[in-house]
Design a protein around this motif. Structure first.
Motif, PDB file in Angstrom:
ATOM      1  N   THR A  30     -82.422 -17.456 -67.038  1.00  0.00           N
ATOM      2  CA  THR A  30     -81.412 -16.868 -67.397  1.00  0.00           C
ATOM      3  C   THR A  30     -80.235 -17.855 -66.924  1.00  0.00           C
ATOM      4  O   THR A  30     -79.846 -18.287 -66.268  1.00  0.00           O
ATOM      5  N   LEU A  31     -79.036 -18.326 -68.565  1.00  0.00           N
ATOM      6  CA  LEU A  31     -78.134 -18.871 -67.845  1.00  0.00           C
ATOM      7  C   LEU A  31     -76.202 -18.088 -68.323  1.00  0.00           C
ATOM      8  O   LEU A  31     -76.775 -17.133 -68.679  1.00  0.00           O
ATOM      9  N   VAL A  32     -75.588 -18.796 -66.851  1.00  0.00           N
ATOM     10  CA  VAL A  32     -74.567 -17.647 -66.258  1.00  0.00           C
ATOM     11  C   VAL A  32     -73.372 -18.570 -66.190  1.00  0.00           C
ATOM     12  O   VAL A  32     -73.503 -19.458 -66.358  1.00  0.00           O
ATOM     13  N   CYS A  33     -72.484 -18.021 -67.347  1.00  0.00           N
ATOM     14  CA  CYS A  33     -71.410 -19.576 -68.116  1.00  0.00           C
ATOM     15  C   CYS A  33     -69.858 -18.551 -67.377  1.00  0.00           C
ATOM     16  O   CYS A  33     -70.096 -16.966 -68.458  1.00  0.00           O
ATOM     17  N   GLY A  34     -69.323 -18.933 -67.586  1.00  0.00           N
ATOM     18  CA  GLY A  34     -67.838 -18.605 -67.741  1.00  0.00           C
ATOM     19  C   GLY A  34     -67.268 -17.925 -69.113  1.00  0.00           C
ATOM     20  O   GLY A  34     -68.653 -18.335 -70.390  1.00  0.00           O
ATOM     21  N   ALA A  35     -66.545 -17.821 -69.169  1.00  0.00           N
ATOM     22  CA  ALA A  35     -65.820 -16.952 -70.787  1.00  0.00           C
ATOM     23  C   ALA A  35     -65.772 -17.982 -71.951  1.00  0.00           C
ATOM     24  O   ALA A  35     -65.381 -19.269 -71.294  1.00  0.00           O
ATOM     25  N   GLY A  36     -65.826 -17.907 -72.694  1.00  0.00           N
ATOM     26  CA  GLY A  36     -66.462 -19.193 -74.038  1.00  0.00           C
ATOM     27  C   GLY A  36     -67.183 -19.224 -74.949  1.00  0.00           C
ATOM     28  O   GLY A  36     -67.781 -18.125 -75.145  1.00  0.00           O
ATOM     29  N   GLU A  37     -66.835 -20.660 -75.455  1.00  0.00           N
ATOM     30  CA  GLU A  37     -68.475 -20.837 -75.962  1.00  0.00           C
ATOM     31  C   GLU A  37     -69.734 -20.105 -75.113  1.00  0.00           C
ATOM     32  O   GLU A  37     -69.541 -21.489 -74.759  1.00  0.00           O
ATOM     33  N   ALA A  38     -70.129 -19.662 -75.486  1.00  0.00           N
ATOM     34  CA  ALA A  38     -71.891 -19.163 -75.046  1.00  0.00           C
ATOM     35  C   ALA A  38     -72.292 -18.827 -75.730  1.00  0.00           C
ATOM     36  O   ALA A  38     -72.903 -18.082 -76.556  1.00  0.00           O
ATOM     37  N   PRO A  39     -73.844 -19.461 -75.049  1.00  0.00           N
ATOM     38  CA  PRO A  39     -75.173 -19.442 -76.276  1.00  0.00           C
ATOM     39  C   PRO A  39     -75.671 -17.663 -76.247  1.00  0.00           C
ATOM     40  O   PRO A  39     -75.551 -17.017 -75.253  1.00  0.00           O
ATOM     41  N   GLU A  40     -76.057 -16.893 -77.179  1.00  0.00           N
ATOM     42  CA  GLU A  40     -76.995 -15.906 -77.070  1.00  0.00           C
ATOM     43  C   GLU A  40     -77.750 -15.586 -76.007  1.00  0.00           C
ATOM     44  O   GLU A  40     -78.218 -16.375 -75.932  1.00  0.00           O
ATOM     45  N   GLY A  41     -77.485 -14.367 -75.351  1.00  0.00           N
ATOM     46  CA  GLY A  41     -78.324 -13.727 -74.468  1.00  0.00           C
ATOM     47  C   GLY A  41     -77.910 -14.517 -73.034  1.00  0.00           C
ATOM     48  O   GLY A  41     -78.076 -13.961 -71.751  1.00  0.00           O
ATOM     49  N   ALA A  42     -76.923 -15.398 -73.097  1.00  0.00           N
ATOM     50  CA  ALA A  42     -75.935 -16.226 -71.397  1.00  0.00           C
ATOM     51  C   ALA A  42     -74.789 -14.845 -70.510  1.00  0.00           C
ATOM     52  O   ALA A  42     -74.542 -14.007 -71.990  1.00  0.00           O
ATOM     53  N   VAL A  43     -75.702 -14.422 -69.314  1.00  0.00           N
ATOM     54  CA  VAL A  43     -74.340 -13.752 -68.690  1.00  0.00           C
ATOM     55  C   VAL A  43     -73.236 -14.105 -68.917  1.00  0.00           C
ATOM     56  O   VAL A  43     -72.766 -15.353 -68.514  1.00  0.00           O
ATOM     57  N   VAL A  44     -72.165 -13.369 -69.118  1.00  0.00           N
ATOM     58  CA  VAL A  44     -70.789 -14.291 -69.517  1.00  0.00           C
ATOM     59  C   VAL A  44     -69.821 -13.938 -67.711  1.00  0.00           C
ATOM     60  O   VAL A  44     -69.736 -12.802 -68.070  1.00  0.00           O
ATOM     61  N   LEU A  45     -69.092 -14.701 -67.292  1.00  0.00           N
ATOM     62  CA  LEU A  45     -68.358 -14.266 -66.738  1.00  0.00           C
ATOM     63  C   LEU A  45     -66.833 -14.614 -66.210  1.00  0.00           C
ATOM     64  O   LEU A  45     -66.818 -15.654 -66.070  1.00  0.00           O
ATOM     65  N   PRO A  46     -66.053 -14.573 -66.493  1.00  0.00           N
ATOM     66  CA  PRO A  46     -64.534 -14.561 -66.467  1.00  0.00           C
ATOM     67  C   PRO A  46     -63.840 -14.928 -65.385  1.00  0.00           C
ATOM     68  O   PRO A  46     -62.897 -15.987 -65.353  1.00  0.00           O
ATOM     69  N   GLY A  47     -64.520 -14.787 -63.781  1.00  0.00           N
ATOM     70  CA  GLY A  47     -64.250 -15.617 -62.922  1.00  0.00           C
ATOM     71  C   GLY A  47     -64.768 -17.418 -62.840  1.00  0.00           C
ATOM     72  O   GLY A  47     -63.631 -17.591 -62.307  1.00  0.00           O
ATOM     73  N   LEU A  48     -65.624 -16.907 -63.920  1.00  0.00           N
ATOM     74  CA  LEU A  48     -66.111 -18.508 -63.622  1.00  0.00           C
ATOM     75  C   LEU A  48     -65.408 -19.478 -64.623  1.00  0.00           C
ATOM     76  O   LEU A  48     -65.062 -19.715 -65.346  1.00  0.00           O
ATOM     77  N   VAL A  49     -64.544 -20.545 -64.067  1.00  0.00           N
ATOM     78  CA  VAL A  49     -63.430 -21.348 -64.616  1.00  0.00           C
ATOM     79  C   VAL A  49     -63.046 -22.613 -63.811  1.00  0.00           C
ATOM     80  O   VAL A  49     -63.840 -22.395 -62.739  1.00  0.00           O
ATOM     81  N   ARG A  50     -63.376 -23.295 -64.482  1.00  0.00           N
ATOM     82  CA  ARG A  50     -62.959 -25.316 -64.420  1.00  0.00           C
ATOM     83  C   ARG A  50     -62.621 -25.344 -63.172  1.00  0.00           C
ATOM     84  O   ARG A  50     -62.118 -26.226 -62.024  1.00  0.00           O
ATOM     85  N   GLU A  51     -60.862 -24.411 -63.575  1.00  0.00           N
ATOM     86  CA  GLU A  51     -59.146 -24.958 -62.810  1.00  0.00           C
ATOM     87  C   GLU A  51     -59.362 -24.318 -61.448  1.00  0.00           C
ATOM     88  O   GLU A  51     -60.401 -23.358 -61.282  1.00  0.00           O
ATOM     89  N   ILE A  52     -58.846 -24.834 -60.570  1.00  0.00           N
ATOM     90  CA  ILE A  52     -59.041 -24.420 -59.036  1.00  0.00           C
ATOM     91  C   ILE A  52     -57.297 -23.319 -59.404  1.00  0.00           C
ATOM     92  O   ILE A  52     -56.328 -23.581 -59.315  1.00  0.00           O
TER      93      ILE A  52
END
Length: 150
Positions: free
Chosen positions: A37-59
């Motif tokens: 399972t792919l888990v990534c931050g909000a934004g462009e994410a492939p279908e089926g990914a779990v998107v978590l808004p708390g995952l951001v690049r910035e500190i």
């Protein structure tokens, strides 16, 4: 045979080296052996990914705390066999979250050189006390991981 449940965690699904590695793992690990399972931050994410808004690049300390909690809750719910976190930021948050959730194994793959002399990476502080603090936080988080790969 039971498939190994793996969560691939990355902050941003944007073109680049880290995404390329994750994409290759997702597409080439044998499906009869691995459930990924792919888990990534909000934004462009492939279908089926779990998107978590708390995952951001910035500190962002409060957002980072939120992301760590979101990851820990997700890990506790999904009970993965392995969490493989890609990039420094995802690695820090997922390593701590993995320990909080009691995840069996956490692998931290930095995919970069944010602490290299002369590095100029968006979202990473310039040399000084902030970068020194980031280095200490990263070392502490890496101690929560079972493996750190390069």
């Amino acid at each position: 045979m039971k498939r190994l449940r793996v969560l691939q965690v990355i902050t941003r699904w944007v073109r680049g080296g880290a995404r390329g590695v994750v994409d290759r793992l997702l597409s080439t690990l044998p499906r009869d052996e691995f459930e990924q399972t792919l888990v990534c931050g909000a934004g462009e994410a492939p279908e089926g990914a779990v998107v978590l808004p708390g995952l951001v690049r910035e500190i962002r300390p409060w957002t980072d705390l939120r992301g760590t909690v979101q990851l820990a809750l997700l890990f506790a719910r999904l009970r993965p066999d392995v969490v493989h976190a890609h990039t420094y930021k995802a690695g820090v948050l997922a390593s701590v979250a993995g320990r909080l959730a009691g995840t069996s194994a956490v692998v931290f793959t930095p995919h970069g050189h944010i602490f290299a002399r002369g590095a100029s990476i968006p979202g990473v502080p310039r040399p000084g006390w902030q970068l020194g603090m980031l280095r200490k936080i990263t070392r502490a988080a890496q101690s929560c991981a079972d493996r750190v790969t390069a």
